[in-house]
Design a protein around this motif. Structure first.
Motif, PDB file in Angstrom:
ATOM      1  N   VAL A  84     -24.427  21.806  29.056  1.00  0.00           N
ATOM      2  CA  VAL A  84     -24.034  20.419  28.806  1.00  0.00           C
ATOM      3  C   VAL A  84     -22.517  20.317  28.699  1.00  0.00           C
ATOM      4  O   VAL A  84     -21.890  19.406  29.266  1.00  0.00           O
ATOM      5  CB  VAL A  84     -24.719  19.895  27.525  1.00  0.00           C
ATOM      6  CG1 VAL A  84     -24.144  18.549  27.115  1.00  0.00           C
ATOM      7  CG2 VAL A  84     -26.219  19.763  27.747  1.00  0.00           C
ATOM      8  N   GLY A  85     -21.886  21.264  27.989  1.00  0.00           N
ATOM      9  CA  GLY A  85     -20.423  21.252  27.904  1.00  0.00           C
ATOM     10  C   GLY A  85     -19.762  21.438  29.256  1.00  0.00           C
ATOM     11  O   GLY A  85     -18.786  20.751  29.593  1.00  0.00           O
ATOM     12  N   GLY A  86     -20.286  22.355  30.090  1.00  0.00           N
ATOM     13  CA  GLY A  86     -19.734  22.547  31.423  1.00  0.00           C
ATOM     14  C   GLY A  86     -19.924  21.346  32.324  1.00  0.00           C
ATOM     15  O   GLY A  86     -19.022  20.985  33.107  1.00  0.00           O
ATOM     16  N   GLY A  94     -32.187  10.481  34.291  1.00  0.00           N
ATOM     17  CA  GLY A  94     -32.065  11.358  33.137  1.00  0.00           C
ATOM     18  C   GLY A  94     -32.760  10.810  31.903  1.00  0.00           C
ATOM     19  O   GLY A  94     -33.415  11.556  31.166  1.00  0.00           O
ATOM     20  N   LEU A  95     -32.646   9.493  31.676  1.00  0.00           N
ATOM     21  CA  LEU A  95     -33.354   8.883  30.546  1.00  0.00           C
ATOM     22  C   LEU A  95     -34.860   8.951  30.723  1.00  0.00           C
ATOM     23  O   LEU A  95     -35.610   9.134  29.748  1.00  0.00           O
ATOM     24  CB  LEU A  95     -32.903   7.427  30.381  1.00  0.00           C
ATOM     25  CG  LEU A  95     -31.511   7.213  29.781  1.00  0.00           C
ATOM     26  CD1 LEU A  95     -31.141   5.737  29.813  1.00  0.00           C
ATOM     27  CD2 LEU A  95     -31.447   7.741  28.357  1.00  0.00           C
ATOM     28  N   LEU A  96     -35.331   8.810  31.975  1.00  0.00           N
ATOM     29  CA  LEU A  96     -36.765   8.948  32.239  1.00  0.00           C
ATOM     30  C   LEU A  96     -37.253  10.350  31.878  1.00  0.00           C
ATOM     31  O   LEU A  96     -38.305  10.513  31.232  1.00  0.00           O
ATOM     32  CB  LEU A  96     -37.040   8.644  33.711  1.00  0.00           C
ATOM     33  CG  LEU A  96     -38.503   8.733  34.166  1.00  0.00           C
ATOM     34  CD1 LEU A  96     -39.352   7.699  33.433  1.00  0.00           C
ATOM     35  CD2 LEU A  96     -38.612   8.537  35.680  1.00  0.00           C
ATOM     36  N   PHE A 136     -27.153  12.989  35.338  1.00  0.00           N
ATOM     37  CA  PHE A 136     -28.580  13.323  35.380  1.00  0.00           C
ATOM     38  C   PHE A 136     -28.832  14.720  34.814  1.00  0.00           C
ATOM     39  O   PHE A 136     -29.758  14.927  34.003  1.00  0.00           O
ATOM     40  CB  PHE A 136     -29.072  13.228  36.825  1.00  0.00           C
ATOM     41  CG  PHE A 136     -30.453  13.791  37.037  1.00  0.00           C
ATOM     42  CD1 PHE A 136     -31.565  13.148  36.526  1.00  0.00           C
ATOM     43  CD2 PHE A 136     -30.639  14.982  37.744  1.00  0.00           C
ATOM     44  CE1 PHE A 136     -32.835  13.675  36.707  1.00  0.00           C
ATOM     45  CE2 PHE A 136     -31.899  15.511  37.935  1.00  0.00           C
ATOM     46  CZ  PHE A 136     -33.002  14.860  37.411  1.00  0.00           C
ATOM     47  N   LEU A 137     -28.001  15.680  35.197  1.00  0.00           N
ATOM     48  CA  LEU A 137     -28.192  17.043  34.710  1.00  0.00           C
ATOM     49  C   LEU A 137     -27.870  17.162  33.226  1.00  0.00           C
ATOM     50  O   LEU A 137     -28.495  17.963  32.507  1.00  0.00           O
ATOM     51  CB  LEU A 137     -27.314  17.999  35.516  1.00  0.00           C
ATOM     52  CG  LEU A 137     -27.714  18.192  36.987  1.00  0.00           C
ATOM     53  CD1 LEU A 137     -26.692  19.049  37.707  1.00  0.00           C
ATOM     54  CD2 LEU A 137     -29.096  18.817  37.086  1.00  0.00           C
ATOM     55  N   ILE A 138     -26.905  16.378  32.736  1.00  0.00           N
ATOM     56  CA  ILE A 138     -26.600  16.405  31.298  1.00  0.00           C
ATOM     57  C   ILE A 138     -27.816  15.981  30.483  1.00  0.00           C
ATOM     58  O   ILE A 138     -28.212  16.652  29.516  1.00  0.00           O
ATOM     59  CB  ILE A 138     -25.381  15.501  31.001  1.00  0.00           C
ATOM     60  CG1 ILE A 138     -24.090  16.157  31.497  1.00  0.00           C
ATOM     61  CG2 ILE A 138     -25.271  15.210  29.502  1.00  0.00           C
ATOM     62  CD1 ILE A 138     -22.885  15.242  31.437  1.00  0.00           C
ATOM     63  N   LEU A 139     -28.444  14.876  30.859  1.00  0.00           N
ATOM     64  CA  LEU A 139     -29.610  14.384  30.113  1.00  0.00           C
ATOM     65  C   LEU A 139     -30.799  15.332  30.246  1.00  0.00           C
ATOM     66  O   LEU A 139     -31.545  15.550  29.281  1.00  0.00           O
ATOM     67  CB  LEU A 139     -29.973  12.982  30.594  1.00  0.00           C
ATOM     68  CG  LEU A 139     -28.953  11.892  30.240  1.00  0.00           C
ATOM     69  CD1 LEU A 139     -29.310  10.579  30.927  1.00  0.00           C
ATOM     70  CD2 LEU A 139     -28.893  11.690  28.730  1.00  0.00           C
TER      71      LEU A 139
END
Length: 578
Positions: free
Chosen positions: A568-570, A326-328, A515-518
Motif C-alpha cells: 500500500v505504501g509503495g 476497489g470499493l466493491l 484499485f490496487l491500494i483498496l
C-alpha cells in the motif's frame, strides 16, 4: 645535448606516488605543448595545503571508523541471533535438556539490556548537543509509524490476555510465568514510543554505542519473532483444555489443568488467538525500522534532501473506475470476513464458508494481476526517464517488498505440493489449488508494477536543469532582477501546465494504483484481524503434521500481512508519481 645532459642530473628521484603531480618540470621542456620554451628556472609547483591534506585524511579515517562500527555491531547481532536460534532449536528437538523457560530467561536478559539502551538513547544520546543534526525525510513514513503503534498496542493487549489466562489457571501454574508477559509489555511499550519519536534520526554522537544498541534491539525482536513462529505450546494447551472439557461433559476424568471460570477463560482464549499474528507482525516492523536507523547513524544529508515542497497531496484527480472497483472488492471482503468470523466463533467451521473464502480470493487475485500487467505495460509506453540516482530508502523498500512476498508464496507452494500429492477431487481442494497458483502470480506481477513505478522519475520534481541554465545565462545579459523573476515564474507555470493535464497513460496509472491500494487493504484486513483458514482447512495440516504446518503458517502469515501493508505504501508512491 649538453643542455639535456646538464639537466638530467638535477632530476630528483621518483618520490611517493601521492607527490608525483608536484614534480618539477625540466627547464627546456614545454609541459603543456604550447610551443613556447621556458628558459628560466622552474618555479615552485602548486602543492595541496596542510588544511586540505589534513581534512581529506580525517574524512578517510571517519569512513573507516564508520565501516568498522557497522561491521562490529553487525557481528554482535549475528552472534546473538545464532545463540538464541540454538536455544530455540534445542528446545524444539530436546525439550527436556532445554525448556521453554530457559529460552524465556535468555530473551528476558536481552529485553532488559535493550530496554536499558532504549531509555538511555531517548533520555541521553538524542538530547546531547549536536546529536541529531539531520533527519531522514524518507525514513518512518506515516503508514509505518501508524502500523508500529497499532501492532504495538495489539501486542500489549495480547500479553494482557496471556496474563489473564495464566491468572485464571493460577492453581496449576507458577507465579514466575506471569513475569515474562509483564516484562514483554513494558519492553514493547517503551520500544514503540522510542521508535515512533526517533525513527528519522541521523545520530552524530556516540555512533558506535548507538549502532551496537540498535543491533542488540534488532536481534531481540528477531528472536522474539522466531520464538513466536515456532512455539505452539500455548495453542496446544488451549486445544488440550478444550478436549478436556468435552471429555468432562462426557463423563471421563482428565488430569488437564482446567480454568476456574469458563466464561472469563473463553474471553482470554479468543483474544489471545485473534491477536497472536499481531505480535509477530510487530516484531518484523520493529526490525525494519531499527535497520533503517542503523543505516542512518553518522549519515550527513545535504541541505536539499528534505521533502520537496512541490510534492502533490493525495487527490483523486477525477479517477472513477479504480476507486469503484476497489470499493466493491472492499465491501465483498468485509462481508466474507464477518461471515467467517461469526462461523469461527462456533465449535466447528462449515466447509461452505471455506469455499466462500477461497472463492473470493479466486475472483479477486486474477483481476489484480491483470491490472498490474496493464500498469507495467503502460510504464513501458511512457517516455519518462528512469531515476538512476542512488537512493538507500528506495533500495530498502524493494528488498522488503521482495522479501515479504516470500511469506505467502511459501505457504502457496507448500499447499500446491500437498494438494497435488494427495490428488483430491473435492471442490474446496480445487479452489485452494487455484488460490495458491493465482496468489503466486499476483505477487510477481504486483512487485513488477511497484518496482517499475518507484524507479520512474516523478513528475513533481523541480524545473529541469536546462531551463534553469538558460535563465541563469540570461542573468548576465539582462541586468534587471525583476525580469529574471518574471521569466522564472513564466517557466514554472509553463512546466506545471505541461504536466497538469492527465493524458490517458497517467490517468490509467492512477486508476490502477487506486484499485490496487483498496484491494491490498482488503487482503491485509482479512488475515490481520483473525481469519486464518490455513490453520483450519485440514488438508495441509494432515499432510505435513501439526507442528510443521504450524511453523510454516506462522512464518508466512506475518510476512504476508507485512507485504500487503508495504505494498500500500509503495502504491501510494506510484500514484503520486504518475
Amino acid at each position: 645535448m649538453a643542455a639535456q645532459s646538464s639537466a638530467l642530473p638535477q632530476a630528483a628521484p621518483t618520490p611517493h606516488p601521492e607527490a608525483q603531480p608536484d614534480e618539477a618540470v625540466p627547464a627546456h621542456e614545454d609541459p603543456v605543448g604550447t610551443g613556447k620554451e621556458d628558459t628560466g628556472p622552474p618555479g615552485p609547483s602548486p602543492r595541496k595545503s596542510w588544511l586540505a591534506r589534513h581534512f581529506s585524511l580525517l574524512l578517510r579515517r571517519d569512513r573507516q571508523a564508520q565501516k568498522a562500527g557497522q561491521l562490529f555491531s553487525g557481528l554482535l547481532a549475528l552472534n546473538l541471533v545464532f545463540l538464541g536460534g540454538a536455544f530455540i532449536c534445542s528446545m524444539i528437538f530436546n525439550n527436556v535438556a532445554v525448556t521453554l523457560g530457559d529460552v524465556w530467561i535468555l530473551l528476558a536478559v536481552l529485553k532488559a539490556l535493550s530496554l536499558l539502551w532504549l531509555i538511555y538513547y531517548a533520555m541521553g544520546t538524542a538530547r546531547r548537543p549536536h546529536a541529531v543534526l539531520y533527519r531522514d525525510p524518507h525514513a518512518g513514513p506515516i503508514w509505518v509509524r501508524g502500523s508500529l503503534a497499532l501492532f504495538g498496542s495489539c501486542t500489549i493487549c495480547l500479553n494482557a490476555f496471556r496474563m489473564g489466562y495464566d491468572v485464571s489457571h493460577s492453581h496449576c501454574k507458577s507465579d514466575v510465568e506471569l513475569i515474562f508477559p509483564a516484562m514483554e509489555m513494558v519492553f514493547m511499550g517503551v520500544q514503540t514510543w522510542v521508535l515512533w519519536k526517533h525513527c528519522k534520526d541521523c545520530v552524530q554522537v556516540q555512533t558506535n554505542f548507538t549502532r551496537c544498541g540498535l543491533m542488540l534491539t534488532l536481534a531481540t525482536n528477531l528472536l522474539l519473532w522466531v520464538l513466536a513462529v515456532t512455539n505452539d505450546s500455548m495453542h496446544r494447551e488451549i486445544e488440550a483444555e478444550l478436549n478436556a472439557l468435552l471429555e468432562k461433559f462426557s463423563g471421563k476424568e482428565t488430569n488437564t489443568c482446567l480454568c476456574l471460570n469458563a466464561t472469563v477463560c473463553e474471553v482470554f482464549r479468543k483474544g489471545y488467538l485473534m491477536l497472536y499474528p499481531f505480535s509477530t507482525e510487530h516484531c518484523l516492523i520493529c526490525c525494519a525500522v531499527l535497520f533503517v536507523m542503523w543505516k542512518n547513524v553518522g549519515r550527513r544529508l545535504p541541505a536539499h534532501s528534505g521533502a520537496h515542497p512541490n510534492r502533490p497531496h493525495f487527490r483523486l484527480h477525477g479517477a472513477i473506475f479504480g476507486p469503484l472497483l476497489g470499493l466493491l472488492a472492499l465491501v465483498a471482503g468485509v462481508c466474507v470476513f464477518v461471515l467467517f468470523q461469526i462461523e469461527a466463533s462456533g465449535p466447528e467451521i462449515a466447509r461452505q464458508y471455506f469455499t466462500l473464502y477461497y472463492a473470493f480470493y479466486v475472483a479477486t487475485l486474477p483481476t489484480m494481476s491483470l491490472a498490474c500487467l496493464a500498469g507495467t505495460a503502460i510504464h513501458g509506453l511512457e517516455e519518462r526517464e528512469l531515476d538512476t540516482v542512488k537512493n538507500p530508502t528506495r533500495s530498502l523498500d524493494v528488498v522488503l517488498l521482495m522479501g515479504a512476498a516470500l511469506g505467502q508464496m511459501g505457504i502457496a507452494y507448500f499447499s500446491i505440493v500437498a494438494i497435488v500429492a494427495t490428488h483430491p477431487q473435492e471442490l474446496l481442494n480445487q479452489l485452494i489449488l487455484a488460490y495458491s497458483l493465482l496468489l503466486i502470480l499476483q505477487h510477481i506481477t504486483q512487485n513488477l508494477f511497484i518496482i517499475e513505478g518507484l524507479h520512474r522519475r516523478p513528475l513533481w520534481e523541480p524545473v529541469p536543469e536546462e531551463v534553469v541554465g538558460k535563465l541563469e545565462a540570461e542573468l548576465h545579459r539582462r541586468g534587471s532582477l525583476m525580469e529574471l523573476g518574471q521569466d522564472l515564474r513564466r517557466a514554472s507555470r509553463a512546466y506545471i501546465h505541461s504536466y497538469s493535464h492527465l493524458n490517458w497513460k497517467r490517468r490509467m496509472l492512477k486508476e490502477i494504483s487506486l484499485f490496487l491500494i483498496l484491494c491490498n487493504i482488503t487482503l491485509w484486513m482479512m488475515p490481520a484481524f483473525g481469519i486464518h483458514p490455513e490453520f483450519e482447512n485440514g488438508l495441509e495440516k494432515d499432510f505435513y503434521g501439526y507442528r510443521t504446518w504450524f511453523t510454516i503458517v506462522n512464518f508466512g502469515l506475518p510476512l504476508g500481512v507485512f507485504y500487503r501493508m508495504h505494498s500500500v505504501g509503495g502504491l501510494v508512491e506510484v500514484y503520486l508519481g504518475a
